[in-house]
Design a protein around this motif. Structure first.
Motif, PDB file in Angstrom:
ATOM      1  N   UNK A 137      53.502  58.561  40.819  1.00 62.25           N
ATOM      2  CA  UNK A 137      53.532  57.110  40.714  1.00 62.25           C
ATOM      3  C   UNK A 137      52.920  56.646  39.413  1.00 62.25           C
ATOM      4  N   UNK A 138      51.812  57.248  39.029  1.00 63.66           N
ATOM      5  CA  UNK A 138      51.139  56.803  37.817  1.00 63.66           C
ATOM      6  C   UNK A 138      51.989  57.028  36.580  1.00 63.66           C
ATOM      7  N   UNK A 139      52.795  58.086  36.568  1.00 60.30           N
ATOM      8  CA  UNK A 139      53.591  58.382  35.385  1.00 60.30           C
ATOM      9  C   UNK A 139      54.857  57.530  35.301  1.00 60.30           C
ATOM     10  N   UNK A 140      55.158  56.775  36.367  1.00 56.75           N
ATOM     11  CA  UNK A 140      56.293  55.875  36.296  1.00 56.75           C
ATOM     12  C   UNK A 140      56.017  54.708  35.372  1.00 56.75           C
ATOM     13  N   UNK A 141      54.749  54.419  35.169  1.00 59.77           N
ATOM     14  CA  UNK A 141      54.378  53.256  34.390  1.00 59.77           C
ATOM     15  C   UNK A 141      53.497  53.682  33.228  1.00 59.77           C
ATOM     16  N   UNK A 142      53.496  52.907  32.138  1.00 57.73           N
ATOM     17  CA  UNK A 142      52.684  53.287  30.974  1.00 57.73           C
ATOM     18  C   UNK A 142      51.215  53.122  31.257  1.00 57.73           C
ATOM     19  N   UNK A 143      50.404  54.030  30.704  1.00 56.46           N
ATOM     20  CA  UNK A 143      48.962  53.858  30.795  1.00 56.46           C
ATOM     21  C   UNK A 143      48.537  52.740  29.868  1.00 56.46           C
ATOM     22  N   UNK A 144      47.427  52.056  30.223  1.00 57.89           N
ATOM     23  CA  UNK A 144      46.913  50.977  29.377  1.00 57.89           C
ATOM     24  C   UNK A 144      46.097  51.585  28.256  1.00 57.89           C
ATOM     25  N   UNK A 145      46.194  51.090  26.987  1.00 64.35           N
ATOM     26  CA  UNK A 145      45.567  51.743  25.880  1.00 64.35           C
ATOM     27  C   UNK A 145      44.785  50.821  24.990  1.00 64.35           C
TER      28      UNK A 145
ATOM     29  N   UNK B 190      55.052  44.181  38.355  1.00 68.37           N
ATOM     30  CA  UNK B 190      54.319  43.390  37.371  1.00 68.37           C
ATOM     31  C   UNK B 190      53.025  44.105  37.032  1.00 68.37           C
ATOM     32  N   UNK B 191      52.803  44.365  35.740  1.00 72.33           N
ATOM     33  CA  UNK B 191      51.602  45.053  35.292  1.00 72.33           C
ATOM     34  C   UNK B 191      50.674  44.071  34.586  1.00 72.33           C
ATOM     35  N   UNK B 192      49.380  44.247  34.828  1.00 76.94           N
ATOM     36  CA  UNK B 192      48.387  43.415  34.161  1.00 76.94           C
ATOM     37  C   UNK B 192      47.056  44.136  34.089  1.00 76.94           C
TER      38      UNK B 192
ATOM     39  N   UNK C 246      60.883  41.668  46.834  1.00 70.76           N
ATOM     40  CA  UNK C 246      60.830  43.002  46.226  1.00 70.76           C
ATOM     41  C   UNK C 246      59.964  43.054  44.979  1.00 70.76           C
ATOM     42  N   UNK C 247      58.938  42.206  44.915  1.00 70.71           N
ATOM     43  CA  UNK C 247      58.038  42.219  43.765  1.00 70.71           C
ATOM     44  C   UNK C 247      56.775  42.995  44.103  1.00 70.71           C
ATOM     45  N   UNK C 248      56.454  43.965  43.276  1.00 69.25           N
ATOM     46  CA  UNK C 248      55.218  44.728  43.423  1.00 69.25           C
ATOM     47  C   UNK C 248      54.312  44.497  42.230  1.00 69.25           C
ATOM     48  N   UNK C 249      53.078  44.976  42.314  1.00 71.83           N
ATOM     49  CA  UNK C 249      52.104  44.835  41.227  1.00 71.83           C
ATOM     50  C   UNK C 249      51.370  46.147  41.058  1.00 71.83           C
ATOM     51  N   UNK C 250      50.910  46.380  39.861  1.00 72.46           N
ATOM     52  CA  UNK C 250      50.135  47.584  39.605  1.00 72.46           C
ATOM     53  C   UNK C 250      48.949  47.242  38.718  1.00 72.46           C
TER      54      UNK C 250
ATOM     55  N   UNK D 293      57.635  44.360  34.188  1.00 69.59           N
ATOM     56  CA  UNK D 293      57.152  43.208  33.421  1.00 69.59           C
ATOM     57  C   UNK D 293      55.675  43.384  33.099  1.00 69.59           C
ATOM     58  N   UNK D 294      55.278  42.864  31.936  1.00 67.42           N
ATOM     59  CA  UNK D 294      53.906  42.991  31.445  1.00 67.42           C
ATOM     60  C   UNK D 294      53.338  41.593  31.222  1.00 67.42           C
TER      61      UNK D 294
END
Length: 811
Positions: free
Chosen positions: A19-27, A564-566, A663-667, A593-594
């Motif tokens: 799951x973690x690799x589906x999304x970019x890490x924050x840098x 949605x990532x934040x 169907x909206x999720x957040x991470x 989305x970011x």
């Protein structure tokens, strides 16, 4: 000071890591002690066992405990979880791991499919192009079948004459590869490895580096003699955070942290012929400050205050008065100290405007505090960072949300009695594609006339470019390889990669339309995936940037799922760089989305969409700039702003048809989970599911305990609950303290780390325990009620720190 450091290649097999690799890490460009988000499982044993899978959600015990502060009293029945040695707590975590596996069992086939897809996009061997430092070319690569990088070097090919050739031959340095550091060998020895910092000495004879071999972010210093390729005995020091070499190549300065992970001492280590001598240089007595150490680009000064690197025995000199909220970044060139600062330009020197400018002072006059203000950004742009090479000053800017870099010839000859704008100094703005979302500088040796950067966007694999600042040309050096994917369709079997040495001459006319250059556009995925930035109106009228990414082929209006990532903490940049693993989502119709909420480092400047009358009384802010800054307007007493911004972005995705309503999720990650969890508490019907990694959720109780790591430092970021007015604000959004019983909330997968040194594992455990309501049968069939699924990794978590890890680490 070597080449760009590669991240580990592994995609671990657990549910969480996929799951973690589906999304970019924050840098962040400045983090120096972050763990890898893709480290292989640690071989070290752990008290948490894995019992047989169960479909019954664990029900931990409750122990009465009352919290009282400022006349307010509340119960915290899970306070006992703070004792991580309690056998009941270990047992509870084991049950949660088992329950998480059971709950996610029906996704096993999909996970294996995703894992296979992600692996198929990885090239057999990954390497960085060499970067020249002195006579050496430094580079790194990940060998085929291995998980970690190898740092290497070789002598650059040049005409040295027969004497030089003979000397190098006798030294065994005839241009062959030298392996300086192999992460894989260290991992085999310890079971886990994270290299925090690498620094090569100015004479290239020693390598100082820090290692974490437990997962607890306790880094030990080791120094390797590069002539013998053996570590120096007695050079090991525990708790080291940052490093800097003096010019003699035998004197090393480093910072040491205490038990709370706060670096507060500077020591100097002198490498003698048969011993190592440590001398304490500086101690920080104020617990609200950290101490970092580095060197100026030319290597002539060490900066903690200022130390002459050619004569370190002279001790420290203070350059600037310490003022809360004011930052100073110091470089040196030609007898001047150059400082990038946000100190006030007005007569009130105690206030910061939040905007950065560049000043300078002669080295001999620095103690007089006689600074000259020389460069200020033009209207509509923000000055973010600087770098100084022998012949050029490099400035990192943001103009209306677009990142830019320019170079100015050095030395600068201007009348410093008055401020000048960048445009007055004949700058050369580096040509770059229009869709760039991230710029990362390379090592860039002081004597070089070329400046290396890594450009990236959600639709363009990372491309390394050398900008020749003297000739005002550029060349594409390398582009990240993506196997089996076509830039045209996003689905064919072609391979996207780049290794070119073509030099592009840039005329004034071409520079205006550089985004159309074939040298850039032929190497992105913009034909297959659409990336756009929208302006979202938050509840108070401030415009929030929202970057939206989706597949042109697979997206379905009003029907697509979305995530949605934040982050919204510490002023960190939300990473929107390229991530090949993300294609597995996009090709299935997902929208990613970011949200650049307030408290994110985003510098676009413009007016808000308020009415004219409201604009007169409210700060005109969009994504930063202005007063207060985009960071400060979402921190401390203003933290609720960032949460409302996140919610507004989620509502925009649904209302505008990008994402289906249900169907909206957040991470979220670490402190970013505070953003996500608070939004879920306030608007439980908005999000269908959420993933929270190493979450910071029990903010009030954590900040009431100054003995915990980062607590005192976090007062400036989140507020101090010891102050009543700030306590009231914190309690308005604290995720743990605002869980509403019986409210329909999304399914949440929570991952944590037992040995994380920044966010206690009990934060996730307490939040999950308190949030569980409803029937398990109903939860499994519907997955739409309050559901905490806690998965605790062993010594290394998927992402195991509050601050986001960098995608690349300067070595």
């Amino acid at each position: 000071m070597a080449s760009t450091l590669l991240k580990a290649r592994s995609i671990t097999k657990s549910t969480v890591s996929i799951t973690s690799r589906l999304f970019p890490s924050l840098s962040s460009s400045s983090s120096s002690s972050s763990s890898s988000s893709s480290s292989p499982p640690c071989k070290t044993t752990h008290p948490i066992t894995q019992p047989s899978q169960t479909k019954t959600p664990p029900s931990p015990k409750k122990v009465p405990f009352t919290v009282s502060v400022h006349g307010r009293t509340w119960e915290d029945p899970y306070h006992w979880m703070r004792n991580t040695n309690d056998p009941d707590f270990i047992d509870y975590l084991s049950q949660e791991n088992s329950y998480a596996e059971s709950f996610m069992a029906d996704t096993q086939k999909l996970r294996q499919t995703l894992l296979s897809e992600m692996r198929s996009r990885m090239p057999a061997e990954v390497s960085t192009p060499p970067e020249r430092l002195g006579p050496w070319l430094y580079y790194q690569y990940i060998p085929e079948g291995k998980e970690y990088p190898v740092l290497c070097r070789r002598l650059a090919t040049e005409k040295k004459g027969w004497v030089g050739t003979l000397v190098n031959y006798l030294r065994g340095r005839s241009g062959k590869k030298e392996v300086l550091l192999d992460w894989n060998e260290i991992a085999e020895q310890y079971g886990y490895v994270h290299v925090g910092t690498c620094r090569v000495s100015p004479d290239h004879d020693f390598l100082a580096y820090t290692l974490d071999t437990t997962g607890g972010e306790k880094f030990m210093l080791q120094i390797k003699d590069l002539t013998t390729l053996r570590n120096i005995p007695k050079s090991r020091v525990d708790g080291v955070v940052s490093l800097a070499w003096a010019q003699d190549g035998r004197t090393l300065f480093y910072t040491v942290s205490d038990d709370n992970q706060r670096p507060y001492r500077v020591l100097c280590e002198k490498l003698e012929s048969d011993s190592v001598v440590d001398v304490q240089v500086f101690t920080e007595d104020d617990s609200s400050y950290c101490v970092d150490i580095s060197s100026t680009k030319d290597g002539k000064f060490i900066t903690v205050f200022v130390i002459d690197a050619s004569n370190p025995q002279e001790g420290l000199r203070r350059l600037c008065k310490r003022v809360p909220g004011v930052q100073y970044f110091v470089e040196h060139h030609g007898g001047f100290f150059y400082v990038l600062t946000n100190a006030s330009l007005s007569e009130d020197k105690e206030l910061s405007t939040g905007n950065y400018y560049l000043g300078r002072v002669r080295v001999e006059d620095a103690h007089l505090n006689n600074w000259q203000n020389i460069i200020v950004p033009s209207e509509g742009s923000s000055l973010q960072d600087m770098d100084i090479l022998n012949g050029h000053l490099v400035l990192f800017l943001d103009e209306m949300g677009s990142p830019q870099i320019c170079s100015i010839n050095m030395p600068i000859d201007v009348d410093c009695k008055h401020c000048v704008e960048i445009d007055d100094l004949d700058p050369w703005f580096f040509p770059m594609p229009s869709n760039i979302r991230r710029i990362s500088p390379g090592s860039n040796h002081f004597m070089s006339s070329a400046y290396r950067v890594v450009l990236s966007s959600p639709v363009m694999p990372d491309v390394i470019i050398d900008y020749d600042m003297s000739r005002r040309t550029f060349s594409v050096v390398h582009q990240e390889e993506v196997v089996g994917v076509s830039a045209a369709t996003g689905s064919s079997s072609q391979t996207i990669h780049g290794e070119v040495d073509e030099v592009i001459e840039v005329s004034e006319e071409k520079e205006k339309d550089i985004q159309n250059y074939e040298i850039f556009s032929r190497k992105d995925f913009s034909d297959a995936y659409f990336c756009e930035t929208k302006e979202v109106l938050s509840c108070d009228g401030v415009v929030v940037p929202l970057t939206i990414l989706y597949s042109k082929k697979s997206h379905r209006e009003d029907r697509s799922p979305g995530i949605l990532l934040g982050y919204g903490a510490y002023g960190e940049v939300l990473d929107k760089s390229w991530c090949a693993e993300r294609l597995s989502l996009l090709d299935r119709g997902w929208v990613v989305a970011f949200a650049d909420v307030r408290n994110t480092l985003y510098f676009a400047v413009a007016q808000s969409l308020l009415s004219p009358n409201e604009n007169e009384s409210r700060e005109k802010t969009r994504g930063g700039g202005g007063v207060p800054s985009w960071h400060r307007s979402g921190s401390g007493l203003h933290k609720l702003n960032s949460i409302h911004d996140f919610v507004s972005c989620g509502e925009f995705l649904v209302n505008e048809g990008y994402v289906c309503k249900d169907k909206l999720g957040a991470i979220g990650h670490s402190a970013g989970c505070l953003l996500v969890a608070a939004a879920i508490n306030m608007y439980p019907d908005l999000f269908r599911a959420a993933i929270m990694k190493v979450p910071f959720l029990d903010i009030c109780n954590t900040l009431l305990d100054p003995s915990l790591p980062l607590t005192v430092l976090d007062y400036e970021e989140f507020g101090n609950p010891q102050i009543q007015s700030q306590l009231e604000t914190i309690l308005q959004y604290s995720p743990y303290d605002n869980i509403a019983g019986g409210v329909c909330c999304p399914s949440v997968l929570v991952t944590s780390s037992f040995h994380d040194s920044r966010v206690g594992v009990w934060e996730a455990a307490k939040w999950v325990a308190k949030g569980k309501v409803g029937s398990i049968k109903h939860l499994i069939s519907e997955r739409n009620h309050s559901q905490g699924i806690l998965s605790v990794e062993t010594l290394n978590s998927v992402i195991s720190q509050r601050e986001p890890p960098p995608r690349y680490v300067d070595c």
